[in-house]
Scaffold this motif. Structure first.
Motif, PDB file in Angstrom:
ATOM      1  N   PRO A   1      -1.335  51.363 -92.505  1.00 45.39           N
ATOM      2  CA  PRO A   1      -2.345  52.364 -92.856  1.00 45.39           C
ATOM      3  C   PRO A   1      -1.781  53.246 -93.840  1.00 45.39           C
ATOM      4  O   PRO A   1      -0.617  53.579 -93.911  1.00 45.39           O
ATOM      5  CB  PRO A   1      -2.530  53.065 -91.344  1.00 45.39           C
ATOM      6  N   CYS A   2      -2.967  54.106 -94.483  1.00 47.19           N
ATOM      7  CA  CYS A   2      -2.461  55.250 -95.581  1.00 47.19           C
ATOM      8  C   CYS A   2      -3.003  56.520 -94.903  1.00 47.19           C
ATOM      9  O   CYS A   2      -3.978  56.547 -94.103  1.00 47.19           O
ATOM     10  CB  CYS A   2      -3.246  54.878 -96.662  1.00 47.19           C
ATOM     11  N   TYR A   3      -2.113  57.351 -95.079  1.00 45.62           N
ATOM     12  CA  TYR A   3      -2.471  58.869 -94.616  1.00 45.62           C
ATOM     13  C   TYR A   3      -2.535  59.729 -95.703  1.00 45.62           C
ATOM     14  O   TYR A   3      -1.645  59.696 -96.485  1.00 45.62           O
ATOM     15  CB  TYR A   3      -1.616  59.315 -93.219  1.00 45.62           C
ATOM     16  N   LEU A   4      -3.278  60.762 -95.577  1.00 48.68           N
ATOM     17  CA  LEU A   4      -3.431  62.115 -96.369  1.00 48.68           C
ATOM     18  C   LEU A   4      -3.043  63.273 -95.746  1.00 48.68           C
ATOM     19  O   LEU A   4      -3.474  63.418 -94.748  1.00 48.68           O
ATOM     20  CB  LEU A   4      -4.951  61.825 -97.014  1.00 48.68           C
ATOM     21  N   ILE A   5      -1.940  63.994 -96.287  1.00 45.84           N
ATOM     22  CA  ILE A   5      -1.577  65.288 -95.796  1.00 45.84           C
ATOM     23  C   ILE A   5      -2.343  66.120 -96.545  1.00 45.84           C
ATOM     24  O   ILE A   5      -2.277  66.367 -98.023  1.00 45.84           O
ATOM     25  CB  ILE A   5      -0.170  65.547 -95.792  1.00 45.84           C
ATOM     26  N   GLY A   6      -3.101  67.204 -96.169  1.00 46.21           N
ATOM     27  CA  GLY A   6      -3.778  68.258 -96.881  1.00 46.21           C
ATOM     28  C   GLY A   6      -4.765  68.879 -96.127  1.00 46.21           C
ATOM     29  O   GLY A   6      -4.928  68.674 -94.920  1.00 46.21           O
TER      30      GLY A   6
ATOM     31  N   GLY B   1      -2.506  50.176 -97.388  1.00 44.48           N
ATOM     32  CA  GLY B   1      -1.703  50.121 -98.352  1.00 44.48           C
ATOM     33  C   GLY B   1      -1.370  48.636 -98.718  1.00 44.48           C
ATOM     34  O   GLY B   1      -1.944  47.651 -98.161  1.00 44.48           O
ATOM     35  N   PRO B   2      -0.596  48.232 -99.528  1.00 47.89           N
ATOM     36  CA  PRO B   2      -0.332  46.926-100.256  1.00 47.89           C
ATOM     37  C   PRO B   2       0.379  46.038 -99.137  1.00 47.89           C
ATOM     38  O   PRO B   2       0.033  44.767 -99.179  1.00 47.89           O
ATOM     39  CB  PRO B   2       0.692  47.323-101.145  1.00 47.89           C
TER      40      PRO B   2
END
Length: 107
Positions: free
Chosen positions: A21-26, A16-17
C-alpha cells in the motif's frame, strides 16, 4: 491496516512496485490528493460499467467458461480497488466523540 488515522496518512488508490500500500501524508488538499480523488472516481465509474457488463454476460447463455473466468478475474480486481477506496475513506472519517450523556448507538 484498518484503523489508521488521517494523521498517519491517506491510503492511496494504487499500490507500490512490490504491491504494498501507498500512503500520502498531508492536509488532503494538494495535487497528489486531487490525483488520488480522480483515480478513485475513475475506479468507481469502471466498477459500474463492469457490473453492467457482468449482468449482460451472465444473462448470455452462450458465454464460455473462459469468458466467465475472465469476468471473475476483472471483478476480483475491481473489488480490491473498491475495498481500498472504502478503507481509505473510512479511515478519514472523523471519530465520533461520546460525552457520556447518552448510551452509544448500537445494534
Amino acid at each position: 491496516m484498518i484503523g489508521r488515522t488521517a494523521d498517519e496518512g491517506r491510503l492511496l488508490p494504487w499500490v507500490g512496485p512490490e504491491g504494498k500500500p501507498c500512503y500520502l501524508i498531508g492536509d488532503g488538499h494538494g495535487y497528489l490528493s486531487r490525483v488520488a480523488d480522480n483515480i478513485e472516481r475513475v475506479q468507481l465509474g469502471m466498477a459500474v460499467e463492469l457490473l453492467d457488463h457482468a449482468d449482460d454476460m451472465l444473462a448470455d447463455q452462450h458465454a464460455t467458461s473462459a469468458q466467465l473466468r475472465y469476468l471473475a478475474a476483472c471483478m476480483a480486481e475491481t473489488l480490491r480497488d473498491l475495498h481500498r477506496i472504502a478503507r481509505s475513506r473510512g479511515a478519514r472519517l472523523p471519530v465520533p466523540v461520546h460525552d457520556g450523556s447518552e448510551p452509544p448507538p448500537g445494534p
